[in-house]
Design an enzyme around this catalytic site. Structure first.
Site, mmCIF file in Angstrom:
data_model
loop_
_atom_site.group_PDB
_atom_site.id
_atom_site.type_symbol
_atom_site.label_atom_id
_atom_site.label_comp_id
_atom_site.label_asym_id
_atom_site.label_seq_id
_atom_site.Cartn_x
_atom_site.Cartn_y
_atom_site.Cartn_z
ATOM 1 N N ASP A 16 56.029 23.143 60.291
ATOM 2 C CA ASP A 16 55.713 22.063 60.815
ATOM 3 C C ASP A 16 56.461 21.324 61.781
ATOM 4 O O ASP A 16 56.536 20.099 61.437
ATOM 5 C CB ASP A 16 54.958 21.005 59.720
ATOM 6 C CG ASP A 16 54.246 21.769 58.434
ATOM 7 O OD1 ASP A 16 53.465 22.838 58.938
ATOM 8 O OD2 ASP A 16 54.513 21.445 57.437
ATOM 9 N N GLU A 227 43.681 20.483 60.959
ATOM 10 C CA GLU A 227 44.950 19.815 60.384
ATOM 11 C C GLU A 227 45.984 19.899 61.778
ATOM 12 O O GLU A 227 45.864 20.461 62.488
ATOM 13 C CB GLU A 227 45.510 20.083 59.345
ATOM 14 C CG GLU A 227 46.218 21.464 59.232
ATOM 15 C CD GLU A 227 46.448 22.338 58.094
ATOM 16 O OE1 GLU A 227 46.571 21.201 56.910
ATOM 17 O OE2 GLU A 227 46.889 23.263 58.150
HETATM 18 O O1 FUB Z 1 53.196 22.134 55.161
HETATM 19 C C1 FUB Z 1 52.175 21.563 54.440
HETATM 20 C C2 FUB Z 1 50.981 21.665 55.278
HETATM 21 O O2 FUB Z 1 50.786 23.223 55.841
HETATM 22 C C3 FUB Z 1 50.833 20.904 56.576
HETATM 23 O O3 FUB Z 1 50.967 19.627 56.372
HETATM 24 C C4 FUB Z 1 49.815 21.357 57.272
HETATM 25 O O4 FUB Z 1 49.709 21.101 58.681
HETATM 26 C C5 FUB Z 1 50.070 22.946 56.979
HETATM 27 O O5 FUB Z 1 51.076 23.397 57.916
#
Ligand code: FUB
Length: 328
Positions: A16, A227
């Protein structure tokens, strides 16, 4: 020395990446994946992160430095677990680390921690941002100094559980509570106050339109928001990029204003090794770079990821040229 398309660090698992240029240097704000043998599920329980390490590079071909622990969960009073994808913004010489984590009730909220140094350590505010929920904050400080936060994620990120206006633990994107032919749940948007630790405006969903000016539908999994939002500006336009989750693309949409409406434009990155895909885009010394992750360092374990970067190019119309992670 950092090399494009190679893991930036290999001594810890990272994911991320939110990249920024502060004081002429590249800083990368990643999640810090932990090693464990727990099973994967749709709630993302396998992503059990507890702290943040900030990476930095003096240049794109300089070594990537791990600046050590910048913030740990034990020093954030409201957090119970899972410190997920962070971002950082600078205002008036102070650095603000934005991060999602579950509160004591298991609900994802957004927190802020402050430092005088972009590499930390950061001191957390005692409570989460009032009115915040879900995950993956990304902050743009615009040319006029106004600051906006983009955030939200489906499934484990709980965004769809707020569709009714309050938290519904059994609420779902397509679980029968809602018409399947309905508009996709857009990412959240709010302006931040001058203090950078509170919302100035009521958070709202952004709308992403298709080529006919119609909202992208919830069932359009190749294009709908899932997301990991990121916001950057190119030639005066606002580029909102994000992950499509279940179909594993990084895609983008553009607008003339920071809160849209946005129009879908295309793919930035084809699927990587691992379930999640998450990115940021930054300009450095006149070139543009995509920071992203995959699970190649662990041989494909979803929750043991590694941060990478590579140059990103636009065509003459401002379209981002799609990248294949392992072929070009
Ligand atoms: O790293 C945890 C979660 O997985 C993140 O918040 C999302 O964007 C995905 O990458």
């Amino acid at each position: 020395m950092a090399k494009q398309k190679e893991p930036l660090v290999t001594h810890i698992f990272t994911a991320d990446p939110s990249a920024h240029v502060f004081n002429g240097k590249l800083y990368i704000y990643p999640s810090h994946d932990l090693e464990h043998d727990g099973a994967d599920n749709d709630d993302g329980d396998e992503y059990q992160m507890e702290d943040y390490h900030i990476l930095s590079m003096d240049d794109v071909d300089a070594p990537c430095v791990d600046n050590g622990e910048a913030l740990h969960m034990k020093d954030v009073p409201w957090v119970s677990k899972q410190m997920w994808a962070p971002d950082c913004a600078e205002k008036n010489g102070k650095y603000y680390l934005y991060f999602p984590a579950r509160d004591k009730d298991g609900i994802f909220r957004l927190g802020v921690a402050i430092s005088d140094d972009p590499a930390g350590p950061f001191k957390a505010e005692p409570n989460y941002i009032e009115g915040s929920y879900s995950i993956d904050p990304a902050v743009l400080v615009d040319d006029d100094d106004r600051a906006y936060v983009y955030y939200g994620g489906l499934w484990g990120g709980q965004l769809e559980k707020w569709n009714s206006g309050s938290f519904d633990p059994v609420g779902g994107e397509l679980d029968g509570h809602y018409d399947k032919n309905r508009d996709a749940v857009g990412p959240m948007f709010a302006e931040l106050n001058e203090d950078m630790v509170s919302f100035k405006t009521e958070p709202k969903h952004l709308v992403i339109l298709d080529e006919n000016g119609k909202p992208i539908q919830a069932t359009d999994e190749d294009r709908r928001y899932f997301e990991g939002p990121w916001m950057h500006k190119y030639n005066g336009k606002y580029y909102l990029s994000y992950s499509t989750g279940t179909t594993h693309y990084i895609v983008y949409a553009t607008a003339d204003t920071p809160d849209g409406p946005f129009t879908y434009q295309g793919r930035i990155l084809e699927p990587v090794i691992g379930w999640t895909t998450h990115h940021s885009i930054v300009e450095y010394k006149g070139k543009w770079y995509l920071f992203y992750h995959d699970s190649s360092l662990s041989g494909g374990v979803n929750h043991r990821r590694c941060v990478k970067f590579r140059e990103l190019k636009y065509d003459e119309n401002g379209k981002i040229i799609t990248m294949k992670p392992y072929e070009d």
